[in-house]
Scaffold this motif. Structure first.
Motif, PDB file in Angstrom:
ATOM      1  N   THR A  84       0.533  -7.619  -3.256  1.00 18.65           N
ATOM      2  CA  THR A  84      -0.657  -7.194  -2.503  1.00 18.65           C
ATOM      3  C   THR A  84      -0.498  -7.618  -1.040  1.00 18.65           C
ATOM      4  O   THR A  84       0.270  -8.543  -0.726  1.00 18.65           O
ATOM      5  CB  THR A  84      -1.966  -7.866  -3.009  1.00 18.65           C
ATOM      6  OG1 THR A  84      -1.901  -9.261  -2.682  1.00 18.65           O
ATOM      7  CG2 THR A  84      -2.178  -7.691  -4.489  1.00 18.65           C
ATOM      8  N   TYR A  86      -2.756  -9.169   0.473  1.00 21.58           N
ATOM      9  CA  TYR A  86      -3.363 -10.498   0.504  1.00 21.58           C
ATOM     10  C   TYR A  86      -2.297 -11.595   0.313  1.00 21.58           C
ATOM     11  O   TYR A  86      -2.451 -12.722   0.785  1.00 21.58           O
ATOM     12  CB  TYR A  86      -4.439 -10.599  -0.590  1.00 21.58           C
ATOM     13  CG  TYR A  86      -5.515 -11.605  -0.291  1.00 21.58           C
ATOM     14  CD1 TYR A  86      -6.698 -11.227   0.344  1.00 21.58           C
ATOM     15  CD2 TYR A  86      -5.358 -12.941  -0.640  1.00 21.58           C
ATOM     16  CE1 TYR A  86      -7.687 -12.145   0.629  1.00 21.58           C
ATOM     17  CE2 TYR A  86      -6.349 -13.874  -0.355  1.00 21.58           C
ATOM     18  CZ  TYR A  86      -7.512 -13.474   0.274  1.00 21.58           C
ATOM     19  OH  TYR A  86      -8.490 -14.393   0.562  1.00 21.58           O
ATOM     20  N   HIS A 110      -8.230 -13.865   8.998  1.00 18.34           N
ATOM     21  CA  HIS A 110      -8.572 -13.364   7.658  1.00 18.34           C
ATOM     22  C   HIS A 110      -8.397 -14.468   6.615  1.00 18.34           C
ATOM     23  O   HIS A 110      -7.534 -15.338   6.760  1.00 18.34           O
ATOM     24  CB  HIS A 110      -7.643 -12.189   7.329  1.00 18.34           C
ATOM     25  CG  HIS A 110      -8.032 -11.433   6.109  1.00 18.34           C
ATOM     26  ND1 HIS A 110      -7.392 -11.582   4.896  1.00 18.34           N
ATOM     27  CD2 HIS A 110      -9.015 -10.526   5.912  1.00 18.34           C
ATOM     28  CE1 HIS A 110      -7.947 -10.773   4.003  1.00 18.34           C
ATOM     29  NE2 HIS A 110      -8.940 -10.119   4.603  1.00 18.34           N
ATOM     30  N   SER A 112      -7.015 -14.491   3.817  1.00 14.75           N
ATOM     31  CA  SER A 112      -5.669 -14.585   3.220  1.00 14.75           C
ATOM     32  C   SER A 112      -4.755 -15.459   4.082  1.00 14.75           C
ATOM     33  O   SER A 112      -3.871 -16.150   3.558  1.00 14.75           O
ATOM     34  CB  SER A 112      -5.046 -13.198   3.046  1.00 14.75           C
ATOM     35  OG  SER A 112      -4.950 -12.524   4.280  1.00 14.75           O
ATOM     36  N   ASP A 154      -4.539 -12.874  13.088  1.00 11.33           N
ATOM     37  CA  ASP A 154      -4.510 -11.447  12.791  1.00 11.33           C
ATOM     38  C   ASP A 154      -4.003 -10.754  14.059  1.00 11.33           C
ATOM     39  O   ASP A 154      -4.341 -11.188  15.167  1.00 11.33           O
ATOM     40  CB  ASP A 154      -5.919 -10.914  12.502  1.00 11.33           C
ATOM     41  CG  ASP A 154      -6.533 -11.513  11.241  1.00 11.33           C
ATOM     42  OD1 ASP A 154      -6.095 -12.589  10.804  1.00 11.33           O
ATOM     43  OD2 ASP A 154      -7.462 -10.884  10.691  1.00 11.33           O
ATOM     44  N   PRO A 158     -10.014  -7.401  11.487  1.00 18.56           N
ATOM     45  CA  PRO A 158     -10.527  -6.305  10.660  1.00 18.56           C
ATOM     46  C   PRO A 158     -11.994  -5.953  10.878  1.00 18.56           C
ATOM     47  O   PRO A 158     -12.384  -4.807  10.712  1.00 18.56           O
ATOM     48  CB  PRO A 158     -10.319  -6.807   9.225  1.00 18.56           C
ATOM     49  CG  PRO A 158     -10.104  -8.270   9.319  1.00 18.56           C
ATOM     50  CD  PRO A 158      -9.538  -8.534  10.680  1.00 18.56           C
ATOM     51  N   ASP A 183      -0.775 -11.311  11.085  1.00 20.29           N
ATOM     52  CA  ASP A 183      -1.257 -10.450   9.998  1.00 20.29           C
ATOM     53  C   ASP A 183      -1.534  -9.067  10.575  1.00 20.29           C
ATOM     54  O   ASP A 183      -2.475  -8.871  11.335  1.00 20.29           O
ATOM     55  CB  ASP A 183      -2.532 -11.062   9.392  1.00 20.29           C
ATOM     56  CG  ASP A 183      -3.015 -10.277   8.186  1.00 20.29           C
ATOM     57  OD1 ASP A 183      -2.807  -9.044   8.147  1.00 20.29           O
ATOM     58  OD2 ASP A 183      -3.628 -10.886   7.292  1.00 20.29           O
ATOM     59  N   ALA A 185      -2.256  -6.215   8.937  1.00 18.74           N
ATOM     60  CA  ALA A 185      -2.866  -5.297   7.952  1.00 18.74           C
ATOM     61  C   ALA A 185      -3.513  -4.095   8.626  1.00 18.74           C
ATOM     62  O   ALA A 185      -3.497  -2.993   8.089  1.00 18.74           O
ATOM     63  CB  ALA A 185      -3.892  -6.059   7.114  1.00 18.74           C
ATOM     64  N   HIS A 186      -4.100  -4.324   9.828  1.00 19.48           N
ATOM     65  CA  HIS A 186      -4.801  -3.231  10.512  1.00 19.48           C
ATOM     66  C   HIS A 186      -4.023  -2.713  11.716  1.00 19.48           C
ATOM     67  O   HIS A 186      -4.594  -2.059  12.586  1.00 19.48           O
ATOM     68  CB  HIS A 186      -6.204  -3.688  10.931  1.00 19.48           C
ATOM     69  CG  HIS A 186      -7.033  -4.057   9.751  1.00 19.48           C
ATOM     70  ND1 HIS A 186      -7.874  -3.160   9.116  1.00 19.48           N
ATOM     71  CD2 HIS A 186      -7.094  -5.212   9.036  1.00 19.48           C
ATOM     72  CE1 HIS A 186      -8.432  -3.754   8.084  1.00 19.48           C
ATOM     73  NE2 HIS A 186      -7.979  -5.004   8.008  1.00 19.48           N
ATOM     74  N   THR A 214      -0.001  -4.673   4.981  1.00 18.10           N
ATOM     75  CA  THR A 214      -0.337  -4.035   3.713  1.00 18.10           C
ATOM     76  C   THR A 214       0.102  -2.581   3.718  1.00 18.10           C
ATOM     77  O   THR A 214       0.181  -1.959   4.780  1.00 18.10           O
ATOM     78  CB  THR A 214      -1.860  -4.131   3.465  1.00 18.10           C
ATOM     79  OG1 THR A 214      -2.171  -3.468   2.239  1.00 18.10           O
ATOM     80  CG2 THR A 214      -2.666  -3.501   4.587  1.00 18.10           C
ATOM     81  N   LYS A 217      -3.615   0.429   3.524  1.00 22.41           N
ATOM     82  CA  LYS A 217      -4.591   0.909   4.517  1.00 22.41           C
ATOM     83  C   LYS A 217      -4.011   2.165   5.174  1.00 22.41           C
ATOM     84  O   LYS A 217      -4.125   3.247   4.609  1.00 22.41           O
ATOM     85  CB  LYS A 217      -4.922  -0.193   5.511  1.00 22.41           C
ATOM     86  CG  LYS A 217      -5.552  -1.419   4.795  1.00 22.41           C
ATOM     87  CD  LYS A 217      -6.059  -2.443   5.744  1.00 22.41           C
ATOM     88  CE  LYS A 217      -6.442  -3.738   5.032  1.00 22.41           C
ATOM     89  NZ  LYS A 217      -7.497  -3.614   4.036  1.00 22.41           N
ATOM     90  N   GLY A 223      -0.235  -2.636  -1.807  1.00 23.01           N
ATOM     91  CA  GLY A 223       0.840  -3.620  -1.859  1.00 23.01           C
ATOM     92  C   GLY A 223       1.071  -4.257  -0.502  1.00 23.01           C
ATOM     93  O   GLY A 223       0.585  -3.772   0.516  1.00 23.01           O
ATOM     94  N   TYR A 329     -17.612 -11.070   5.714  1.00 24.80           N
ATOM     95  CA  TYR A 329     -16.160 -10.917   5.882  1.00 24.80           C
ATOM     96  C   TYR A 329     -15.688 -11.958   6.877  1.00 24.80           C
ATOM     97  O   TYR A 329     -16.491 -12.532   7.622  1.00 24.80           O
ATOM     98  CB  TYR A 329     -15.834  -9.495   6.358  1.00 24.80           C
ATOM     99  CG  TYR A 329     -14.473  -9.024   5.895  1.00 24.80           C
ATOM    100  CD1 TYR A 329     -14.259  -8.670   4.576  1.00 24.80           C
ATOM    101  CD2 TYR A 329     -13.403  -8.949   6.780  1.00 24.80           C
ATOM    102  CE1 TYR A 329     -13.008  -8.257   4.140  1.00 24.80           C
ATOM    103  CE2 TYR A 329     -12.137  -8.531   6.347  1.00 24.80           C
ATOM    104  CZ  TYR A 329     -11.956  -8.189   5.034  1.00 24.80           C
ATOM    105  OH  TYR A 329     -10.706  -7.776   4.607  1.00 24.80           O
TER     106      TYR A 329
HETATM  107  C1  LIG Z   1      -6.485  -8.787   7.887  1.00 23.89           C
HETATM  108  C2  LIG Z   1      -6.241  -8.521   6.444  1.00 23.89           C
HETATM  109  N1  LIG Z   1      -5.206  -9.132   5.837  1.00 23.89           N
HETATM  110  C3  LIG Z   1      -4.935  -8.929   4.537  1.00 23.89           C
HETATM  111  C4  LIG Z   1      -5.707  -8.088   3.770  1.00 23.89           C
HETATM  112  C5  LIG Z   1      -5.402  -7.895   2.331  1.00 23.89           C
HETATM  113  O1  LIG Z   1      -4.702  -6.696   2.103  1.00 23.89           O
HETATM  114  P1  LIG Z   1      -4.745  -5.970   0.689  1.00 23.89           P
HETATM  115  O2  LIG Z   1      -6.117  -5.392   0.559  1.00 23.89           O
HETATM  116  O3  LIG Z   1      -3.671  -4.949   0.793  1.00 23.89           O
HETATM  117  O4  LIG Z   1      -4.466  -6.996  -0.348  1.00 23.89           O
HETATM  118  C6  LIG Z   1      -6.789  -7.432   4.347  1.00 23.89           C
HETATM  119  C7  LIG Z   1      -7.589  -6.534   3.508  1.00 23.89           C
HETATM  120  O5  LIG Z   1      -8.484  -6.033   3.426  1.00 23.89           O
HETATM  121  C8  LIG Z   1      -7.070  -7.655   5.718  1.00 23.89           C
HETATM  122  O6  LIG Z   1      -8.119  -7.072   6.312  1.00 23.89           O
END
Ligand SMILES: Cc1ncc(COP(=O)(O)O)c(C=O)c1O
Length: 362
Positions: A84, A86, A110, A112, A154, A158, A183, A185-186, A214, A217, A223, A329
């Motif tokens: 994931t 995360y 975040h 995570s 990050d 997010p 991070d 992810a976004h 990730t 998204k 994953g 969040y």
């Molecule tokens: C900044 C950030 N990192 C990690 C994640 C986790 O990613 P995933 O949902 O693919 O597990 C998110 C998810 O929403 C996120 O916003």
């Protein structure tokens, strides 16, 4: 409230079809026909999952191809999949553990990343949100002589769409012989001239940066992914997060591969997202809202107080539009935020409808 349809620019909620300006599927690839087809074929070819670690007999061509495609898209030598997004920071920070002594992490990072920082067992120091001066003063105060810092943040936040000042962090990392975990992810698939994330945005190729994100998204799959050098990839593959878990499910892997291929072969996705983001930001600015110019499709603002923001969210929903009142969040200010997400698949009419409706309810 439960969603009653697939996600996309329009969704079904409480039996009504509404314009959807939420979530994180920035290109709506999670429901793109080519992505769904790839996912169905992979399910029939490989089944749902491998049900053992990749270090056992849990690897196949699909996972190898996905890593190659992600590395090529993100312009790195290699990449490593995690079950994931995360888990990406956990794998990333554990991988860097023997290169650093103390972790300095943006206070709004975040969950995570926060959890990953603590899991390393290193001392964790928070620095003020998006504040390199505070970061440096904390390093000066808390880092022992000759010890090496890990700076964590990050890349794009997010909830707010704010962007971390990466060049400043790189300069500090160089000064103190440290590393950076970002991070993305976004950011992966979205930001920078080639959609490769923060390093692309700032044209910043420092080897001190390890970033992860990730596939769930922008890329339309699911994953975690860490694009990196071959040396780091080999180290990551010794990581307990990698060796101790089954890989992501096969339909998700095939979906992500198809999503990456679509973004790679059809630049119009990114162009449309960029255009819609500009149009939406300008429209909201014209309403008197404080909206910065930015390429980030997450557009957030506070308005008066929590009750008023909840009312605005409900009033828009009554008009057939869903935006998020984010309250629970990572990194949210008191009272939360109204969070609007643009997608490449929104029509000009939908964006106009949203700004007209907001003009009435604000
Ligand atoms: C900044 C950030 N990192 C990690 C994640 C986790 O990613 P995933 O949902 O693919 O597990 C998110 C998810 O929403 C996120 O916003």
């Amino acid at each position: 409230m439960n969603i009653e349809s697939k996600i996309g620019p329009r969704i079904t909620l409480e039996g009504r079809s509404v314009d959807y300006f939420g979530g994180t599927s920035y290109y709506s690839l999670h429901t793109h026909p080519a992505v769904l087809q790839a996912s169905i074929e992979a399910t029939m070819r490989w089944g749902i999952g491998i049900a053992t670690s990749r270090r056992g007999l849990g690897n196949n061509d699909l996972l190898d191809k996905l890593e190659e495609a992600a590395a090529a898209f993100l312009d790195e030598e290699s990449s490593v999949l995690l079950p994931t997004g995360y888990m990406s920071p956990l794998a990333g920070t554990l991988c860097l553990r023997d290169e650093i002594e103390t972790i300095f992490i943006d206070e709004n990072s975040h969950s995570s990343d926060m959890i990953a920082a603590k899991a390393t067992g290193a001392r964790v120091v928070l620095f003020k949100h998006l504040n390199p001066e505070d970061l440096e003063s904390k390093i000066r105060k808390c880092l022992h002589k000759k010890a090496r810092p890990l700076i964590m943040s990050d890349g794009v936040f997010p909830s707010t769409g704010e962007i971390a000042p990466l060049p400043d962090y790189v300069q500090i990392a160089e000064q103190y012989n440290g590393q950076i975990w970002l991070d993305e992810a976004h950011s992966f698939g979205i930001t920078g001239p080639n959609g490769r994330g923060s390093k692309d945005t700032f044209d910043c190729q420092s080897e001190r940066i390890l970033s992860g994100g990730t596939l769930g998204k922008a890329f339309g799959g699911f994953g975690g992914i860490i694009p990196c050098s071959k040396r780091r990839a080999n180290k990551l593959r010794q990581n307990p997060v990698y060796t101790g878990a089954s890989p992501l499910p096969m339909p998700a892997a095939a979906a992500a591969l198809a999503g990456i291929n679509l973004l790679q072969s059809d630049p119009s996705f990114r162009k449309r997202l960029h255009q819609n983001t500009i149009t939406l930001r300008q429209a909201l600015k014209k309403l008197g809202l404080e909206i910065p110019d930015s390429e980030i499709p997450i557009i957030a603002f506070q308005h008066e107080n929590e009750t008023r923001m909840a009312d605005i969210q409900r009033a828009l929903f009554a008009k057939g539009i869903w935006i998020q009142h984010s309250l629970n969040y990572s990194g949210l200010p008191h009272g939360g935020l109204l969070r609007i997400v643009s997608s490449s698949e929104h029509s000009a009419e939908q964006i106009a409808r949203l700004s007209e409706a907001l003009a009435e309810v604000l």
